[in-house]
Every structure is written in C-alpha cells, then in structure tokens.
Design a protein around this motif. Structure first.
Motif, PDB file in Angstrom:
ATOM      1  N   ILE A 381       0.833  -1.202   0.000  1.00 40.02           N
ATOM      2  CA  ILE A 381       0.000   0.000   0.000  1.00 40.02           C
ATOM      3  C   ILE A 381       0.869   1.254   0.000  1.00 40.02           C
ATOM      4  O   ILE A 381       0.600   2.218  -0.737  1.00 40.02           O
ATOM      5  N   LYS A 382       1.932   1.233   0.806  1.00 36.52           N
ATOM      6  CA  LYS A 382       2.857   2.363   0.844  1.00 36.52           C
ATOM      7  C   LYS A 382       3.563   2.535  -0.497  1.00 36.52           C
ATOM      8  O   LYS A 382       3.738   3.653  -0.993  1.00 36.52           O
ATOM      9  N   GLY A 383       3.965   1.409  -1.115  1.00 36.24           N
ATOM     10  CA  GLY A 383       4.620   1.469  -2.421  1.00 36.24           C
ATOM     11  C   GLY A 383       3.702   1.999  -3.504  1.00 36.24           C
ATOM     12  O   GLY A 383       4.135   2.738  -4.403  1.00 36.24           O
ATOM     13  N   VAL A 384       2.416   1.637  -3.436  1.00 32.84           N
ATOM     14  CA  VAL A 384       1.436   2.125  -4.414  1.00 32.84           C
ATOM     15  C   VAL A 384       1.282   3.643  -4.299  1.00 32.84           C
ATOM     16  O   VAL A 384       1.240   4.354  -5.312  1.00 32.84           O
ATOM     17  N   LYS A 385       1.208   4.145  -3.080  1.00 23.39           N
ATOM     18  CA  LYS A 385       1.089   5.594  -2.881  1.00 23.39           C
ATOM     19  C   LYS A 385       2.260   6.336  -3.507  1.00 23.39           C
ATOM     20  O   LYS A 385       2.090   7.367  -4.165  1.00 23.39           O
ATOM     21  N   LYS A 386       3.452   5.806  -3.320  1.00 25.76           N
ATOM     22  CA  LYS A 386       4.654   6.454  -3.833  1.00 25.76           C
ATOM     23  C   LYS A 386       4.730   6.347  -5.355  1.00 25.76           C
ATOM     24  O   LYS A 386       5.030   7.328  -6.058  1.00 25.76           O
ATOM     25  N   THR A 387       4.430   5.161  -5.885  1.00 26.05           N
ATOM     26  CA  THR A 387       4.562   4.929  -7.324  1.00 26.05           C
ATOM     27  C   THR A 387       3.489   5.670  -8.118  1.00 26.05           C
ATOM     28  O   THR A 387       3.735   6.107  -9.249  1.00 26.05           O
ATOM     29  N   MET A 388       2.297   5.847  -7.526  1.00 20.95           N
ATOM     30  CA  MET A 388       1.234   6.542  -8.251  1.00 20.95           C
ATOM     31  C   MET A 388       1.549   8.016  -8.458  1.00 20.95           C
ATOM     32  O   MET A 388       1.039   8.631  -9.400  1.00 20.95           O
ATOM     33  N   LEU A 389       2.387   8.582  -7.605  1.00 20.49           N
ATOM     34  CA  LEU A 389       2.834   9.950  -7.850  1.00 20.49           C
ATOM     35  C   LEU A 389       3.707  10.015  -9.098  1.00 20.49           C
ATOM     36  O   LEU A 389       3.605  10.943  -9.899  1.00 20.49           O
ATOM     37  N   LEU A 390       4.575   9.009  -9.256  1.00 19.31           N
ATOM     38  CA  LEU A 390       5.412   8.953 -10.458  1.00 19.31           C
ATOM     39  C   LEU A 390       4.554   8.693 -11.693  1.00 19.31           C
ATOM     40  O   LEU A 390       4.766   9.277 -12.748  1.00 19.31           O
ATOM     41  N   MET A 391       3.559   7.799 -11.560  1.00 19.25           N
ATOM     42  CA  MET A 391       2.681   7.484 -12.685  1.00 19.25           C
ATOM     43  C   MET A 391       1.830   8.690 -13.062  1.00 19.25           C
ATOM     44  O   MET A 391       1.473   8.865 -14.235  1.00 19.25           O
ATOM     45  N   ALA A 392       1.501   9.528 -12.087  1.00 25.95           N
ATOM     46  CA  ALA A 392       0.731  10.744 -12.381  1.00 25.95           C
ATOM     47  C   ALA A 392       1.504  11.654 -13.327  1.00 25.95           C
ATOM     48  O   ALA A 392       0.921  12.268 -14.231  1.00 25.95           O
ATOM     49  N   LEU A 393       2.814  11.722 -13.131  1.00 29.23           N
ATOM     50  CA  LEU A 393       3.646  12.527 -14.037  1.00 29.23           C
ATOM     51  C   LEU A 393       3.675  11.912 -15.430  1.00 29.23           C
ATOM     52  O   LEU A 393       3.642  12.631 -16.442  1.00 29.23           O
ATOM     53  N   VAL A 394       3.711  10.587 -15.503  1.00 31.01           N
ATOM     54  CA  VAL A 394       3.720   9.895 -16.796  1.00 31.01           C
ATOM     55  C   VAL A 394       2.440  10.182 -17.576  1.00 31.01           C
ATOM     56  O   VAL A 394       2.464  10.399 -18.788  1.00 31.01           O
ATOM     57  N   GLU A 395       1.292  10.215 -16.867  1.00 38.98           N
ATOM     58  CA  GLU A 395       0.003  10.398 -17.538  1.00 38.98           C
ATOM     59  C   GLU A 395      -0.095  11.757 -18.231  1.00 38.98           C
ATOM     60  O   GLU A 395      -0.788  11.890 -19.240  1.00 38.98           O
ATOM     61  N   VAL A 396       0.583  12.762 -17.678  1.00 37.30           N
ATOM     62  CA  VAL A 396       0.543  14.092 -18.290  1.00 37.30           C
ATOM     63  C   VAL A 396       1.031  14.031 -19.732  1.00 37.30           C
ATOM     64  O   VAL A 396       0.502  14.722 -20.619  1.00 37.30           O
TER      65      VAL A 396
END
Length: 507
Positions: A381-396
């Motif tokens: 769960i902690k890893g998902v929170k961290k990785t989704m921030l990186l994925m948010a940048l990718v989606e842009v």
C-alpha cells in the motif's frame, strides 16, 4: 409635387444613418474561430464518448475474468494471468496493430465517399488477420515450452497453456471484431459498438458463473471468446442493416477488386501500424519483467500491477481520443479539407493535454485508497502511494502521445510514430531505467524515471514530425488514394494526351 422637387428633396436631405443599435454586427475572427472550435468539440465528443464506454467495457471484461480466475485458486490465477499476458503480447497486440491501417484508409475513403475502397479494405483486413492467426496459433500451442525457457515455473506454465489453448477461438473472433469496429468508427459510427460491448459485458458474468463451475479454468477461458463472439454477431447484423438501408452501397461492390499493388500498399501500412502498437505495448510488459528482477521483486511486481490497473482504465480514454482524432483527420483529408484536418488535429492535441492533466489528478487523488482495494499488505500500500505519484507525471505526457499517434495514423504515416516509439522507449527509456534501477539501485523509482524520460522524448519527436506535416500535400495524397479507378483512368488518359500533344508540337 413635381419630379424635380422630389429629386431636390432627396439631394438636400441625405438619408439618416442607422443608430448604433441598428448597425449590423459582423462576426469577428475570434467569434468564427470559437464557433469552429465548439463545433469540432461537439463532433469529437459524439465520437469519443461511446468509444470510452466501449473500451471501459473491454477492460471491465478483463477485470471480471481475473476475478473468476482468482476464485479458482492461486495456481489458476497465476497461470491464467500469465497466459492472458502472453496472449496479449503475441496475439491481440499484433492483430490490433495490423488493423490500424483501416483507420487511415477507410477514414479517407469515407471522407471521399468511396464505398468501393471501404468494402475492399474491410475484406482485405479480415483476410490478413485470418492469415496471421495461423502462426500465432502455432506459437500458442507451444506456450508452456516458451515460458519455461524464459524461467517460469513448470506448473504455472502448464496451467497457462491450458488457458491459452481454450482461448485460441478468440483469434478468429478478433479477426472479425477488429475490422468491423474499425469499419464503423472510420465512418464516425461508434454507438453500435458501445451498445454491443455493453450487452456482451452483461452476459459475461453469467457465462463465467456457468462455465467456471462446470469446466474450471477451461470455462473461464472459453467465456472470453464467447463474450467477444456476441459483440461480433451484433456488429455484423448492424453492418448488414446499415448497408441494406442504403441499397446502393451493396451495389457499389468493390469487395473483390484488390490488385497486387493494393495488397502491397496495405501490408506496408499495416506493418507500420502493427510495429507502432506492439513497440508501445511490449515496453510495458518488459517493464513488468524487469521489475521481477529487483531485490524486493514480489512487492515491486505487486505494486506495479496495482498501479497499472488504474493506468489501464485511463488508457481506455487515451485509446478513444486517439481513434477519434484518427477518424476526424482521415475523414477531412479524404474530403480534401486540409485546413479542417489541421484544426481537428490541433483541437485533439489540446484535449489530449487537458485529459493528461485530469488523468494525472485522478492518479494523485486515488493514491490513498487504490492500493487498499487490492492488498492489505502495508508495504504494498505504501509502495502504491509512492509509485502513483510517479505514474501521475507519466500520464501528463501519455495522453497527448496517444493523440499524436492517432494524428499520424489519420494521415496514413504511422511510421513517424513508430520511429519515435523506437527511439523514446527502446533506445532511451528501457536502458535508462535499467541504469537507474539496478546500477544506481533506485529500484522501481529508477524504472519510472527512465520511462518518463523516454515518453517525454517520444512525445517531443512526434510533435516535431506533426509540426512539419504539409496538410495540403496530405490532402492531395488522400485524393490519389481514394479516387476510384474510373477517375484514375481519366487522369491517366489526360496525362497521355498531354504527352502526345507535346510530342506533336516538337515535331
């Protein structure tokens, strides 16, 4: 009163000027451009919204299949998921890519009102996909040996073979589904595909309940192609009704008018579209494989799989926007409207940027709860929170990149996007990801740094290619492609006459 006095009255008393309230208001350039923008947005909205629903139904079907695999046990879940991934990489990505040529050819043919080209391209695509199913089927029959060679466990590989074996009929179904869907969407007809996908999704759950109880893993696999077959039957019925409603369309013919040059041109374009699609799909699969070699492999793979599940939902919107702009650009080029094609591309790029920002915000907003939906492990769960921030940048950058791919497909030049994908993903993203993840020991964060760098580079390259497009030239090429044989013969006859006249003048 005399005529002269009347004339004197007119000359001595000039007509009064209209008041400002009575002065006619002429539309300004800004008003005209705003009206054109709103009109284009309405057209693209009517196209894109049904596609989004249809693609969400497809991903919903995948989620339902995964859920039923999970109910069968860990081995069936692992084997079925591995088999489905193998089928996507080696089969469905290839077939979807090959069908991409229809978007440009049929879109331009519809814009030029050339039913013959529409008909023969539909049949050529179906025949090509059916032919490609032969080597894919041979590959699927040996999936267990291939997976074992790549280091997968024997029991999971054997289970994957069972799942893939009973999925083979879906190759035939996909050979019909993809062309029918592209045939309709290239004519700006998307509602029937949405409705048929929704109906099939409603049947997918009861079919899975019955077949999973009676046949286990085999039944879950069979439920996939049975659901797809429902969509194909409904679309085929609609296409038959559509063609019969305008009786002349059947009479237009063109179904068997393929020449050798038609096949050569079609295969070249299909090959470029296929490579373009596969290069992008395979990059994410390679990313998953690389994640499996990290020190905390089990946790990292779990985190990445959960994050990609949300990305797949957003991908349904990306795919819809890409298909929408491909249809609009190809239709306008086929109608010899170069200016409108350029405007459609610009509007779609704007939508892609806005959608990318919205998708990024969705990633950030969901990061607190998304991981808990799939796992109770605190580390994951902690890893998902961290990785989704990186994925948010990718989606842009992912959304406008998908739109750019649709633009170049609409112009019939998918190799531009193919070159960008090759350079961005394989020459930059994956090598950089390996360096950051393994050499600098940044783990999953390093892989995402490489992926983001590659996507930004890929987007930059495609934007440069699009900025250099000569829209007038592309419209002229579309006229050459979509002009029927009678027009081409007339042009050839005129050219020959001009040559003869020139020779006679020289004599």
């Amino acid at each position: 009163m005399s005529a002269t006095s009347k004339l004197g009255d007119k000359t001595n008393h000039p007509a009064s000027l209209p008041s400002p309230s009575q002065t006619p208001k002429w539309p300004t350039a800004n008003m005209i451009s705003m009206k054109m923008l709103l009109s284009e947005l309405r057209v693209q909205g009517r196209l894109a919204l049904p596609m989004v629903v249809m693609n969400l139904a497809w991903f919903g079907k995948t989620a339902i299949t995964t859920a039923f695999l999970g109910r069968l046990g860990k081995l069936d879940l692992a084997g079925g998921a591995l088999g489905f991934t193998f089928a996507n990489v080696t089969g469905f990505s290839v077939m979807n890519g090959l069908c991409g040529a229809m978007e440009s050819i049929c879109g331009q043919a519809h814009g030029a009102k050339n039913c013959k080209l529409l008909h023969k391209t539909l049949l050529m695509t179906i025949l090509l996909l059916l032919l490609v199913t032969i080597p894919i089927t041979f590959l699927w029959l040996h999936v267990d040996k291939i997976l074992i060679c790549f280091g997968q466990q024997e029991d999971i590989s054997t289970t994957a073979k069972i799942y893939v074996f009973y999925l083979i009929p879906d190759l035939i179904v996909t050979s019909l589904f993809c062309p029918l869907k592209a045939y309709l969407s290239s004519q700006s007809i998307t509602l029937p595909t949405m409705v048929s996908s929704a109906v099939a999704l409603a049947f997918h759950i009861p079919i899975n309940i019955v077949l999973s109880k009676t046949m286990g893993l085999k039944g879950v696999s069979m439920a996939v192609w049975i659901t797809d077959l429902i969509v194909v039957v409904l679309l085929a019925i609609y296409v038959g009704i559509l063609e019969s409603a305008k009786g002349s369309r059947w009479k237009e013919g063109g179904w068997w008018d393929q020449s050798l040059m038609d096949w050569i041109r079609f295969v070249k374009l299909s090959g470029s579209c296929c490579l373009n699609t596969c290069l992008e799909w395979w990059c994410y699969e390679i990313l998953v494989l690389l994640t499996g070699h990290l020190k905390n492999a089990k946790e990292a793979v779990g985190v990445l799989s959960i994050v990609l599940n949300l990305d797949y939902l957003l991908f349904s919107v990306m795919l819809s926007l890409a298909t929408c702009v491909s249809t609009r650009v190809s239709n306008e080029l086929g109608a010899n409207q170069a200016g409108q094609a350029s405007r459609s591309a610009r509007v779609s790029l704007g939508l892609g940027l806005i959608s990318g920002c919205i998708g990024s915000l969705v990633m950030v907003a969901a990061r607190g709860s998304w991981g808990a939906l799939f796992s109770h492990d605190k580390g994951i769960i902690k890893g998902v929170k961290k990785t989704m921030l990186l994925m948010a940048l990718v989606e842009v950058f992912n959304f406008p990149l998908a739109v750019c791919g649709g633009i170049v497909r609409g112009t019939g030049r998918p190799w531009l996007s193919m070159y960008a994908n090759l350079g961005g993903f394989y020459l930059l993203a994956l090598p950089l990801g390996v360096v950051f993840a393994f050499k600098l020991r940044l783990g999953l964060v390093g892989l995402f740094i490489g992926l983001t760098t590659g996507i930004v580079t890929c987007l930059t390259l495609v934007l440069v290619f699009i900025a250099r497009i000569n829209w007038e030239g592309e419209a002229a090429k579309a006229q050459t492609l979509t002009s029927d044989e009678q027009v081409q013969n007339e042009l050839k006859y005129d050219a020959e006459e001009r040559v003869k006249d020139r020779e006679n003048q020289q004599v």
